[in-house]
Design a protein around this motif. Structure first.
Motif, PDB file in Angstrom:
ATOM      1  N   LEU A 116     -27.490 -93.370  27.398  1.00 46.56           N
ATOM      2  CA  LEU A 116     -27.760 -92.857  26.051  1.00 46.56           C
ATOM      3  C   LEU A 116     -28.350 -91.446  26.092  1.00 46.56           C
ATOM      4  O   LEU A 116     -29.179 -91.066  25.258  1.00 46.56           O
ATOM      5  CB  LEU A 116     -28.703 -93.797  25.298  1.00 46.56           C
ATOM      6  N   ALA A 117     -27.879 -90.664  27.077  1.00 46.31           N
ATOM      7  CA  ALA A 117     -28.394 -89.308  27.229  1.00 46.31           C
ATOM      8  C   ALA A 117     -28.005 -88.418  26.053  1.00 46.31           C
ATOM      9  O   ALA A 117     -28.744 -87.496  25.690  1.00 46.31           O
ATOM     10  CB  ALA A 117     -27.878 -88.705  28.538  1.00 46.31           C
ATOM     11  N   ARG A 118     -26.841 -88.691  25.476  1.00 50.43           N
ATOM     12  CA  ARG A 118     -26.397 -87.919  24.310  1.00 50.43           C
ATOM     13  C   ARG A 118     -26.132 -88.888  23.159  1.00 50.43           C
ATOM     14  O   ARG A 118     -24.998 -89.321  22.940  1.00 50.43           O
ATOM     15  CB  ARG A 118     -25.135 -87.126  24.645  1.00 50.43           C
ATOM     16  N   PRO A 119     -27.177 -89.247  22.435  1.00 52.02           N
ATOM     17  CA  PRO A 119     -27.020 -90.244  21.365  1.00 52.02           C
ATOM     18  C   PRO A 119     -26.048 -89.773  20.277  1.00 52.02           C
ATOM     19  O   PRO A 119     -26.014 -88.597  19.924  1.00 52.02           O
ATOM     20  CB  PRO A 119     -28.440 -90.378  20.801  1.00 52.02           C
ATOM     21  N   GLN A 120     -25.282 -90.721  19.771  1.00 47.30           N
ATOM     22  CA  GLN A 120     -24.419 -90.430  18.632  1.00 47.30           C
ATOM     23  C   GLN A 120     -25.244 -90.357  17.357  1.00 47.30           C
ATOM     24  O   GLN A 120     -25.006 -89.521  16.498  1.00 47.30           O
ATOM     25  CB  GLN A 120     -23.346 -91.509  18.501  1.00 47.30           C
ATOM     26  N   SER A 121     -26.209 -91.272  17.233  1.00 42.88           N
ATOM     27  CA  SER A 121     -27.082 -91.287  16.062  1.00 42.88           C
ATOM     28  C   SER A 121     -28.253 -92.217  16.336  1.00 42.88           C
ATOM     29  O   SER A 121     -28.253 -92.968  17.317  1.00 42.88           O
ATOM     30  CB  SER A 121     -26.324 -91.749  14.807  1.00 42.88           C
ATOM     31  N   THR A 122     -29.261 -92.139  15.470  1.00 44.66           N
ATOM     32  CA  THR A 122     -30.422 -93.025  15.557  1.00 44.66           C
ATOM     33  C   THR A 122     -30.737 -93.557  14.163  1.00 44.66           C
ATOM     34  O   THR A 122     -30.305 -92.992  13.155  1.00 44.66           O
ATOM     35  CB  THR A 122     -31.656 -92.301  16.122  1.00 44.66           C
ATOM     36  N   ALA A 123     -31.503 -94.631  14.122  1.00 51.10           N
ATOM     37  CA  ALA A 123     -31.924 -95.213  12.836  1.00 51.10           C
ATOM     38  C   ALA A 123     -33.329 -95.767  12.986  1.00 51.10           C
ATOM     39  O   ALA A 123     -33.642 -96.412  13.996  1.00 51.10           O
ATOM     40  CB  ALA A 123     -30.959 -96.314  12.400  1.00 51.10           C
TER      41      ALA A 123
END
Length: 263
Positions: A116-123
């Motif tokens: 998860l070094a380059r996350p697509q998104s967070t919530a």
């Protein structure tokens, strides 16, 4: 410029009128998102579990009576999930432990690589923050990802670090629908008869299933009783009603009405 004869002009006007009448009414807006559970993902990594029967696999076993607890890791409590392939995730569900060590807030991180070094998104998820509390969080927009990391970011009022949960589930979404027609209900009669204002009454439990991300205000109609307002939220909810106790078997009919229509 030539003009149509009066008779033909009348035909033309009649045709235009018919064309106007034939225009279809606009379709009802799609307002409800059906949700379905995603198969339990594989667990790639997690905070060390508390010794005893608190293994992390318990949080995805579908059994609310079993629990996962980190070994006092507090804000370092996390679980990394692998779905095996990219899936469209629309909502998150968490059932907290039957313990004062509750979760107040957590973060979901979505990505296409295990680190998860380059996350697509967070919530950010605000939790119920009570024993056995149920938290349901619909994402602002569905995210397609293979990996998800769940990280505790705030502890409950007691600040106990042995946090985790009894269940975590993820949900995917189908095409939006104009009405919550997938809702269902079940009537369960209780055996006890009690006196209410001198009249023998029996309790009937109404179990309603609402498999949509969006809530809805509806009306519950049961034969012989007046309409009762209900707030439909995702998942299962129950409503108890009292009905006259009959000396012989009696059939009750029930319906959920939304915007005046039985669904």
């Amino acid at each position: 410029m030539k003009t149509l004869p009066r008779t033909w002009a009348g035909v033309a006007l009649a045709w235009l009128a018919g064309a106007v009448v034939a225009v279809a009414a606009p379709a009802s807006p799609a307002r409800f998102t059906p949700l379905a559970p995603v198969p339990a993902p594989k667990i790639l990594d997690r905070a060390v579990a508390h010794p005893g029967s608190y293994g992390v696999e318990r949080i995805v076993d579908g059994l609310p009576a079993t629990e996962y607890s980190s070994n006092g890791k507090g804000l370092d409590t996390f679980i990394t999930f692998d779905f095996g392939q990219p899936v469209k995730i629309a909502a998150f569900y968490h059932l907290d432990r039957r313990d004062p060590a509750t979760v107040a807030e957590s973060r979901l991180t979505f990505g296409d690589t295990a680190d998860l070094a380059r996350p697509q998104s967070t919530a950010t998820v605000r939790h119920a923050n009570v024993r056995s509390g149920v938290t349901f969080h619909a994402l602002a927009a569905p995210v397609t990802a293979r990996y998800v990391k769940w990280q505790v970011t705030a502890l409950g009022p007691h600040k106990y670090g042995t946090v985790g949960g009894a269940e975590i589930r993820f949900y995917t979404a189908a095409e939006r629908e104009p009405a919550p027609t997938r809702d269902s209900l079940e009537l369960i009669s209780q055996p006890a008869v009690v006196l209410h204002e001198g009249k023998p009454m029996r309790t009937v439990v109404v179990r309603i299933e609402h498999p949509y991300a969006e809530s809805a205000d509806a009306t519950l109609d049961i034969s012989g009783l007046g309409p009762q307002a209900v707030r439909l939220a995702f998942g299962t909810q129950t409503v108890e009603v009292a009905v006259p106790a009959a000396e012989r078997e009696t059939t009750l009919s029930a319906a959920i009405r939304w915007e005046g229509k039985a669904i």
